[in-house]
Design an enzyme around this catalytic site. Structure first.
Site, PDB file in Angstrom:
ATOM      1  N   HIS A 163     109.805  49.462  15.355  1.00 21.03           N
ATOM      2  CA  HIS A 163     111.667  49.195  15.419  1.00 21.03           C
ATOM      3  C   HIS A 163     112.192  49.131  16.534  1.00 21.03           C
ATOM      4  O   HIS A 163     111.537  49.781  17.468  1.00 21.03           O
ATOM      5  CB  HIS A 163     112.526  49.716  14.683  1.00 21.03           C
ATOM      6  CG  HIS A 163     113.856  49.685  14.930  1.00 21.03           C
ATOM      7  ND1 HIS A 163     114.567  48.164  14.307  1.00 21.03           N
ATOM      8  CD2 HIS A 163     114.628  51.068  15.376  1.00 21.03           C
ATOM      9  CE1 HIS A 163     115.777  48.776  14.820  1.00 21.03           C
ATOM     10  NE2 HIS A 163     115.999  50.220  15.361  1.00 21.03           N
TER      11      HIS A 163
ATOM     12  N   HIS B  53     121.327  44.846  15.668  1.00 28.01           N
ATOM     13  CA  HIS B  53     121.235  45.805  16.135  1.00 28.01           C
ATOM     14  C   HIS B  53     119.776  45.786  17.182  1.00 28.01           C
ATOM     15  O   HIS B  53     119.239  45.876  17.722  1.00 28.01           O
ATOM     16  CB  HIS B  53     121.462  46.277  14.851  1.00 28.01           C
ATOM     17  CG  HIS B  53     120.400  47.819  14.834  1.00 28.01           C
ATOM     18  ND1 HIS B  53     120.639  49.033  14.650  1.00 28.01           N
ATOM     19  CD2 HIS B  53     119.353  48.448  15.726  1.00 28.01           C
ATOM     20  CE1 HIS B  53     120.256  50.517  14.747  1.00 28.01           C
ATOM     21  NE2 HIS B  53     118.840  49.682  15.511  1.00 28.01           N
TER      22      HIS B  53
HETATM   23  P1  13P Z   1     116.230  57.098  16.954  1.00 27.32           P
HETATM   24  O1  13P Z   1     116.314  57.889  18.612  1.00 27.32           O
HETATM   25  O2  13P Z   1     117.070  58.430  15.872  1.00 27.32           O
HETATM   26  O3  13P Z   1     114.676  57.181  16.212  1.00 27.32           O
HETATM   27  O4  13P Z   1     116.865  56.124  16.946  1.00 27.32           O
HETATM   28  C1  13P Z   1     117.005  55.159  17.499  1.00 27.32           C
HETATM   29  C2  13P Z   1     116.697  53.798  17.469  1.00 27.32           C
HETATM   30  O5  13P Z   1     117.000  52.809  17.703  1.00 27.32           O
HETATM   31  C3  13P Z   1     118.290  53.701  15.612  1.00 27.32           C
HETATM   32  O6  13P Z   1     118.106  51.972  14.959  1.00 27.32           O
HETATM   33 ZN    ZN Z   2     117.693  50.926  16.636  1.00 27.98          ZN
END
Ligand code: 13P
Ligand code: ZN
Length: 270
Positions: free
Chosen positions: A139, A210
């Site tokens: 992600h 996002h």
């Molecule tokens: P984390 O720091 O918990 O991995 O979250 C980052 C993020 O991209 C949330 O969508």
């Molecule tokens: Zn994120």
């Protein structure tokens, strides 16, 4: 026991994370990766009987019981991973109860796995049902795909067709297209379940306003998949405000299907 920092999976993970940061996809703590590991490769580097601590995941992952994962830590900056892997990454196994992570290495400042663990592990479960070779869920927040979700219709057919038209090789790299979720609250089981559902039909799930999720059999392939989608979105953002004079036609997309022996998602081409 060999040093886990020399393990090929660790070296590759750190290189990939650093590369993602260098691409501008992971500002601050943005982004997270989970890489499934084989017990045998973990056991070469860690005592798998030595559980450092247990961390509840808050959801059920029955098909992942006994599976090992290398996962980025929550709140950790991709920028820093290469300098302090043991603080920024962790290796854990999913316990017998299917809802506890048994930490074997990492998160050494008392931290824990990414807040997006539901989306990661639920996506692993979903992808494994359609592709037993899947090992990676990735992600990140690439600027152009994100920008595109502000100005383009979020209909999956329209969104996919636009991306395919932006670079000739897109349809070859992601013939199944991209799936799109509307804005949802991140870090929840709900967005995890919605992402996993979308992962059953495509390796890319766009989180509107996002970022993006990608899945694949290794880090390189998954990185390349996201890189290709992001490049297409970049072209779109460069031309969206200009009069369109030329495009890649459906007939040309069909030629690509034939030439590269891929099948576009059913019903997406005329
Ligand atoms: P984390 O720091 O918990 O991995 O979250 C980052 C993020 O991209 C949330 O969508
Ligand atoms: Zn994120």
């Amino acid at each position: 026991m060999k040093d886990v920092l020399t393990a090929p999976f660790m070296v590759e993970m750190i290189r990939t994370i650093t590369n993602m940061y260098n691409h501008g996809w992971d500002e601050r703590n943005g982004g997270n990766i989970s890489l499934m590991l084989d017990e045998k490769e973990v056991a070469e580097y860690l005592d798998i009987e030595n559980v450092l601590r247990t961390i509840p995941t808050g959801f059920n992952a029955p098909s992942l019981v006994g599976k090992y994962f290398l996962v980025t830590g929550t709140g950790k900056y991709f920028k820093n991973v290469q300098y302090d892997p043991e603080r920024n990454l962790g290796i854990f196994r999913i316990a017998e109860d299917a809802q506890t992570a048994e930490l074997l290495w990492g998160y050494c400042d008392g931290g824990q796995f990414t807040s997006e663990l539901p989306a990661h592990l639920m996506s692993h479960m979903a992808r494994l049902t359609v592709d037993p070779a899947n090992r990676v869920v990735m992600h990140c927040h690439p600027a152009n795909i994100l920008a595109m979700t502000y100005v383009h219709d979020l209909d999956e057919v329209k969104f996919t067709r636009t991306l395919w038209q932006m670079c000739t090789e897109c349809i070859v790299v992601f013939p199944e297209g991209v799936n799109v979720l509307p804005w949802m609250l991140c870090g929840t089981n709900e967005i995890g379940e919605a992402t996993a559902e979308k992962m059953k039909t495509a390796r890319i799930v766009v989180w509107s306003q996002h970022g993006i999720y990608g899945a694949g059999k290794d880090l390189d392939e998954t990185f390349g998949l996201i890189e290709t989608v992001e490049k297409a979105a970049e072209i779109y953002m460069k031309i969206a405000h200009l009069p369109l004079v030329n495009t890649i036609t459906d007939d040309q997309l069909h030629q690509l299907e034939k030439r590269f022996n891929v099948k576009a998602r059913e019903g997406y081409l005329n």
